[in-house]
Design a protein around this motif. Structure first.
Motif, PDB file in Angstrom:
ATOM      1  N   TYR A 291       0.836  -1.206   0.000  1.00  0.00           N
ATOM      2  CA  TYR A 291       0.000   0.000   0.000  1.00  0.00           C
ATOM      3  C   TYR A 291       0.874   1.260   0.000  1.00  0.00           C
ATOM      4  O   TYR A 291       0.559   2.247  -0.656  1.00  0.00           O
ATOM      5  N   SER A 292       1.975   1.223   0.753  1.00  0.00           N
ATOM      6  CA  SER A 292       2.813   2.417   0.907  1.00  0.00           C
ATOM      7  C   SER A 292       3.521   2.805  -0.392  1.00  0.00           C
ATOM      8  O   SER A 292       4.073   3.900  -0.494  1.00  0.00           O
ATOM      9  N   LEU A 293       3.530   1.901  -1.372  1.00  0.00           N
ATOM     10  CA  LEU A 293       4.195   2.193  -2.650  1.00  0.00           C
ATOM     11  C   LEU A 293       3.249   2.846  -3.667  1.00  0.00           C
ATOM     12  O   LEU A 293       3.697   3.376  -4.678  1.00  0.00           O
ATOM     13  N   LEU A 294       1.936   2.813  -3.404  1.00  0.00           N
ATOM     14  CA  LEU A 294       0.977   3.240  -4.429  1.00  0.00           C
ATOM     15  C   LEU A 294       1.009   4.746  -4.685  1.00  0.00           C
ATOM     16  O   LEU A 294       1.072   5.188  -5.826  1.00  0.00           O
ATOM     17  N   MET A 295       0.955   5.541  -3.601  1.00  0.00           N
ATOM     18  CA  MET A 295       0.919   6.998  -3.800  1.00  0.00           C
ATOM     19  C   MET A 295       2.230   7.545  -4.362  1.00  0.00           C
ATOM     20  O   MET A 295       2.194   8.439  -5.223  1.00  0.00           O
ATOM     21  N   PRO A 296       3.400   7.058  -3.932  1.00  0.00           N
ATOM     22  CA  PRO A 296       4.634   7.553  -4.557  1.00  0.00           C
ATOM     23  C   PRO A 296       4.653   7.360  -6.071  1.00  0.00           C
ATOM     24  O   PRO A 296       5.165   8.206  -6.805  1.00  0.00           O
ATOM     25  N   VAL A 297       4.060   6.269  -6.557  1.00  0.00           N
ATOM     26  CA  VAL A 297       3.977   6.056  -8.012  1.00  0.00           C
ATOM     27  C   VAL A 297       2.955   7.027  -8.608  1.00  0.00           C
ATOM     28  O   VAL A 297       3.209   7.689  -9.616  1.00  0.00           O
ATOM     29  N   MET A 298       1.796   7.151  -7.957  1.00  0.00           N
ATOM     30  CA  MET A 298       0.750   8.045  -8.478  1.00  0.00           C
ATOM     31  C   MET A 298       1.240   9.492  -8.523  1.00  0.00           C
ATOM     32  O   MET A 298       0.930  10.246  -9.468  1.00  0.00           O
ATOM     33  N   ASN A 299       2.024   9.903  -7.517  1.00  0.00           N
ATOM     34  CA  ASN A 299       2.513  11.283  -7.466  1.00  0.00           C
ATOM     35  C   ASN A 299       3.422  11.629  -8.647  1.00  0.00           C
ATOM     36  O   ASN A 299       3.593  12.797  -8.983  1.00  0.00           O
ATOM     37  N   LEU A 300       3.998  10.603  -9.281  1.00  0.00           N
ATOM     38  CA  LEU A 300       4.824  10.848 -10.475  1.00  0.00           C
ATOM     39  C   LEU A 300       3.960  11.343 -11.629  1.00  0.00           C
ATOM     40  O   LEU A 300       4.425  12.049 -12.516  1.00  0.00           O
ATOM     41  N   TYR A 301       2.700  10.937 -11.649  1.00  0.00           N
ATOM     42  CA  TYR A 301       1.822  11.201 -12.789  1.00  0.00           C
ATOM     43  C   TYR A 301       0.811  12.313 -12.523  1.00  0.00           C
ATOM     44  O   TYR A 301       0.360  12.971 -13.451  1.00  0.00           O
ATOM     45  N   VAL A 302       0.407  12.464 -11.250  1.00  0.00           N
ATOM     46  CA  VAL A 302      -0.615  13.461 -10.909  1.00  0.00           C
ATOM     47  C   VAL A 302      -0.063  14.361  -9.811  1.00  0.00           C
ATOM     48  O   VAL A 302      -0.053  13.972  -8.636  1.00  0.00           O
ATOM     49  N   PRO A 303       0.406  15.552 -10.155  1.00  0.00           N
ATOM     50  CA  PRO A 303       0.961  16.429  -9.126  1.00  0.00           C
ATOM     51  C   PRO A 303      -0.134  17.054  -8.263  1.00  0.00           C
ATOM     52  O   PRO A 303      -1.297  17.132  -8.674  1.00  0.00           O
ATOM     53  N   GLY A 304       0.242  17.462  -7.056  1.00  0.00           N
ATOM     54  CA  GLY A 304      -0.662  18.258  -6.214  1.00  0.00           C
ATOM     55  C   GLY A 304      -1.694  17.476  -5.436  1.00  0.00           C
ATOM     56  O   GLY A 304      -2.658  18.057  -4.926  1.00  0.00           O
ATOM     57  N   LEU A 305      -1.546  16.155  -5.310  1.00  0.00           N
ATOM     58  CA  LEU A 305      -2.541  15.376  -4.567  1.00  0.00           C
ATOM     59  C   LEU A 305      -2.493  15.656  -3.061  1.00  0.00           C
ATOM     60  O   LEU A 305      -3.392  15.252  -2.321  1.00  0.00           O
ATOM     61  N   ASP A 306      -1.445  16.346  -2.611  1.00  0.00           N
ATOM     62  CA  ASP A 306      -1.363  16.729  -1.196  1.00  0.00           C
ATOM     63  C   ASP A 306      -2.171  17.999  -0.915  1.00  0.00           C
ATOM     64  O   ASP A 306      -2.258  18.438   0.224  1.00  0.00           O
ATOM     65  N   LYS A 307      -2.792  18.575  -1.959  1.00  0.00           N
ATOM     66  CA  LYS A 307      -3.546  19.824  -1.774  1.00  0.00           C
ATOM     67  C   LYS A 307      -5.040  19.557  -1.551  1.00  0.00           C
ATOM     68  O   LYS A 307      -5.837  20.493  -1.503  1.00  0.00           O
ATOM     69  N   GLY A 308      -5.422  18.298  -1.469  1.00  0.00           N
ATOM     70  CA  GLY A 308      -6.846  17.995  -1.296  1.00  0.00           C
ATOM     71  C   GLY A 308      -7.043  16.597  -0.744  1.00  0.00           C
ATOM     72  O   GLY A 308      -6.138  16.026  -0.130  1.00  0.00           O
ATOM     73  N   LYS A 309      -8.232  16.032  -0.974  1.00  0.00           N
ATOM     74  CA  LYS A 309      -8.591  14.757  -0.341  1.00  0.00           C
ATOM     75  C   LYS A 309      -9.084  13.749  -1.373  1.00  0.00           C
ATOM     76  O   LYS A 309      -9.424  14.097  -2.500  1.00  0.00           O
ATOM     77  N   GLY A 310      -9.150  12.484  -0.918  1.00  0.00           N
ATOM     78  CA  GLY A 310      -9.722  11.414  -1.730  1.00  0.00           C
ATOM     79  C   GLY A 310     -11.089  11.030  -1.181  1.00  0.00           C
ATOM     80  O   GLY A 310     -11.227  10.811   0.026  1.00  0.00           O
ATOM     81  N   LEU A 311     -12.090  10.992  -2.054  1.00  0.00           N
ATOM     82  CA  LEU A 311     -13.422  10.496  -1.656  1.00  0.00           C
ATOM     83  C   LEU A 311     -13.473   9.019  -2.019  1.00  0.00           C
ATOM     84  O   LEU A 311     -13.656   8.660  -3.182  1.00  0.00           O
ATOM     85  N   TYR A 312     -13.242   8.190  -1.009  1.00  0.00           N
ATOM     86  CA  TYR A 312     -13.208   6.737  -1.227  1.00  0.00           C
ATOM     87  C   TYR A 312     -14.350   6.082  -0.461  1.00  0.00           C
ATOM     88  O   TYR A 312     -14.522   6.344   0.727  1.00  0.00           O
ATOM     89  N   PHE A 313     -15.108   5.247  -1.161  1.00  0.00           N
ATOM     90  CA  PHE A 313     -16.193   4.510  -0.515  1.00  0.00           C
ATOM     91  C   PHE A 313     -15.642   3.153  -0.080  1.00  0.00           C
ATOM     92  O   PHE A 313     -15.457   2.250  -0.900  1.00  0.00           O
ATOM     93  N   LEU A 314     -15.322   3.037   1.208  1.00  0.00           N
ATOM     94  CA  LEU A 314     -14.685   1.829   1.768  1.00  0.00           C
ATOM     95  C   LEU A 314     -15.583   1.275   2.869  1.00  0.00           C
ATOM     96  O   LEU A 314     -16.163   2.037   3.644  1.00  0.00           O
ATOM     97  N   PHE A 315     -15.672  -0.045   2.957  1.00  0.00           N
ATOM     98  CA  PHE A 315     -16.619  -0.659   3.890  1.00  0.00           C
ATOM     99  C   PHE A 315     -16.006  -1.844   4.627  1.00  0.00           C
ATOM    100  O   PHE A 315     -15.122  -2.519   4.098  1.00  0.00           O
ATOM    101  N   VAL A 316     -16.518  -2.080   5.829  1.00  0.00           N
ATOM    102  CA  VAL A 316     -16.169  -3.317   6.530  1.00  0.00           C
ATOM    103  C   VAL A 316     -17.378  -4.239   6.501  1.00  0.00           C
ATOM    104  O   VAL A 316     -18.509  -3.798   6.309  1.00  0.00           O
ATOM    105  N   LYS A 317     -17.079  -5.508   6.707  1.00  0.00           N
ATOM    106  CA  LYS A 317     -18.117  -6.531   6.709  1.00  0.00           C
ATOM    107  C   LYS A 317     -18.151  -7.135   8.107  1.00  0.00           C
ATOM    108  O   LYS A 317     -17.107  -7.319   8.719  1.00  0.00           O
ATOM    109  N   ALA A 318     -19.348  -7.399   8.609  1.00  0.00           N
ATOM    110  CA  ALA A 318     -19.448  -8.073   9.909  1.00  0.00           C
ATOM    111  C   ALA A 318     -18.725  -9.411   9.798  1.00  0.00           C
ATOM    112  O   ALA A 318     -18.948 -10.171   8.868  1.00  0.00           O
TER     113      ALA A 318
END
Length: 599
Positions: free
Chosen positions: A132-159
């Motif tokens: 997981y820790s490797l994903l954003m460093p790769v993404m930051n190469l392609y999309v600059p400025g992701l530290d200037k805002g947030k991610g809207l992620y729909f994430l869920f847990v299951k009982a």
């Protein structure tokens, strides 16, 4: 911030020092893929050599590849079921792993139709976290400025459930979200979510989705990326907004929370976030009450740079619908993982979905590859283990079935994924996910897999384009109650212009277009043998597949990992689908078929 030029990486200029270390780790692992693999297998065999399972094969302490390959069999889940059942029933002796089994990870319920229990150990969380820790460093190469805002992620847990022996059994993502790795993760400006932990961790899927959507609407200008695990999960969120926007707008207008939200931690958390904002409420009403929802993601979250969802494999069919709702925003597939093991990542995440290749990280497990020959599939037995190919030796352009040996104790385990080698990054191969290895439909000698069915759906959907109509969802079954048996395909359609919707005759032609796309064995059965009847399409009401998912979740499926089953056979599901049918269509003619010459 200016970055020290010494931090350069062959992958590109890193955004910061932390990213530079992550990219250097990727380079180091991929440059040394074979030695890393040798070391990983040595570590696994050293620590698990005394387990009951490995002792059966008389390795006598050997940790080298040749001994391992010559003595240990290639297995499926069914082969390991007796051992897994013993562990589930409470046997704590070192059966598969010398480290205690900490929990079971339940595989997605629709993989070959049965919920498999994958044993795991505590330290696997560290390995997953590393990937997981490797994903954003790769993404930051392609999309600059992701530290200037947030991610809207729909994430869920299951009982979660417990096995008879008291071990927790839950999906891998629930395990991760409930872990300290996730809950107490350090603040990272490049990875800030709009959803508070309380919303993600709420086991009630309505309350969880509602508060995550509410938080996303309240911070709409800060959202730079929108995502879910699978493409289907993001579409479920859009559908949820379609059904619930009036109440969400009311909450925002008055600053009071929907009384259906009863979870105390959510109420407390939302009390600090939700404040009256009539102007925002009016904006949401204006956008959501209009007739067209085209581009709704970009309209509500105007600064979104990309969608972070898996759209490879069976998820590819969601691409047109995602394009419709997002004005064709880029879709990124960042990683390749399963309940059994996390495998690797996409080093070019902004590529077109059809071009996605995953680079397997050689530190995650020991990987072997069974050459896949669709025509003469090898019969594997414990007595004659096949010669599998190592990670560093696979050939570009060839298909392989993935076989893994994990730290948690799976040895030479067939995952069931078919992968195509597309190239190399340094000495590590890159793979396109082709399909799950299983047959979906079979009436006679015909065998239709998920990829063939998807291709047939794609070809038939071309006929719908002039009517501005697309296929939102589909599933199928082999109806053997008719004589001869025939394929039944359920379609849910998105008709964007009701005045110009496809006619009955056009939908009949869609049946034939699908049949023309299917393999020659199927067409021979239709034309020459008369062993297969005309293909049938049943068009169901909008929202039917939503009900199908709700039903699956009520029976214990995981909301994160739920995939629409491409083939159904369970009577209550068939009854649900059939009760929602609006029209039925049959192929008006036989498909083209000529006897092939046998050389």
């Amino acid at each position: 911030m200016a970055i020290d030029s010494s931090l350069s990486s062959p992958l590109g200029p890193p955004a910061n020092e932390k990213d530079a270390k992550a990219l250097e780790f990727i380079e180091e692992m991929t440059r040394n893929a074979d030695p890393v693999q040798e070391k990983v297998l040595g570590e696994i065999l050293s620590r698990n050599g005394k387990t009951e399972y490995l002792q059966r094969f008389q390795l006598k302490g050997a940790t080298d590849r040749d001994t391992f390959k010559s003595k240990v069999p290639v297995v499926t889940y069914e082969d390991l079921q007796p051992e897994i059942t013993r562990i589930a029933n409470g046997d704590r002796s070192p059966i598969l792993s010398s480290h205690p089994i900490s929990e079971f990870l339940t595989s997605s319920g629709t993989s070959a139709g049965e919920r498999k229990l994958m044993p795991t150990i505590e330290e696997e969380l560290d390995r997953r976290q590393k990937l997981y820790s490797l994903l954003m460093p790769v993404m930051n190469l392609y999309v600059p400025g992701l530290d200037k805002g947030k991610g809207l992620y729909f994430l869920f847990v299951k009982a979660e459930t417990k096995t008879p022996g008291g071990l927790v059994a839950r999906p891998v993502l629930t395990s991760y979200y409930k872990s300290q790795h996730f809950k107490t993760r350090p603040y990272d400006p490049f990875n800030v979510y709009t959803s508070p932990n309380e919303a993600i961790l709420c086991p009630d899927s309505f309350q969880s989705m509602y508060t995550q959507m509410l938080c996303g609407l309240l911070t709409r200008h800060q959202v730079l990326r929108v995502g879910a695990v699978f493409a289907s999960g993001l579409l479920r969120a859009i559908r949820f907004l379609q059904l619930n926007w009036p109440q969400l707008a009311l909450d925002i207008s008055t600053g009071t929370l929907n009384p259906k939200i009863t979870d105390p931690s959510l109420i407390k958390c939302m009390s600090t976030i939700l404040k009256p904002d009539p102007k925002l409420a009016q904006f949401i009403i204006g956008e959501c009450s209009g007739e067209s929802w085209e581009g709704i993601i970009k309209r509500i979250w105007p600064n979104t740079k990309y969608l972070d969802v898996i759209v490879t494999g069976a998820m590819a069919q969601y691409i047109p619908t995602l394009d419709y709702f997002s004005n064709k925003l880029p879709k990124t597939c960042t990683m390749y993982a399963s309940s059994e093991c996390y495998f690797g990542l996409n080093l070019k995440p902004m590529c077109d979905p059809s071009e996605v290749s995953y680079t397997i990280m050689p530190n995650m497990a020991y990987f072997e590859f069974l050459p896949h020959d669709p025509v003469n599939s090898m019969s594997l037995t414990r007595e004659s283990p096949p010669r599998l190919v190592d990670l560093a030796d696979v050939e570009v352009g060839k298909e392989y079935e993935l076989v893994i040996t994990t730290y948690a104790g799976l040895c030479r385990y067939r995952v069931g994924d078919i992968l195509l080698v597309t190239g190399y990054h340094n000495s590590a191969p890159q793979f396109k996910f082709v399909r799950r290895k299983n047959v979906l439909l079979s009436i006679d000698a015909d065998k239709t897999d998920e990829l063939e069915l998807q291709k047939a759906i794609d070809n038939a959907s071309v006929l719908l384009q002039e009517f501005n109509t697309s296929i939102v969802e589909y599933t199928s079954y082999g109806d053997t109650k008719t004589l001869p048996g025939h394929y039944v395909i359920y379609w849910e359609l998105l008709v964007k212009d009701l005045a110009n919707s496809p006619s009955h005759e056009v939908l009949d032609r869609c049946c034939l277009a699908m049949e023309e796309s299917l393999n020659s064995v199927y067409r021979q059965g239709r034309v020459a043998d008369n062993s297969i009847g005309p293909l049938e399409i049943r068009v169901v009401k909008n929202g039917t597949f939503e009900e199908l998912m709700d039903y699956a979740i009520s029976r214990g499926a995981s909301i994160n990992q739920y995939k629409v089953p491409r083939c159904v056979s369970f009577t209550p599901i068939m009854e649900l689908l059939d009760s929602r049918v609006m029209s039925t269509h049959f192929s008006p003619a036989a498909p083209h078929w000529t006897p092939e010459r046998h050389h």
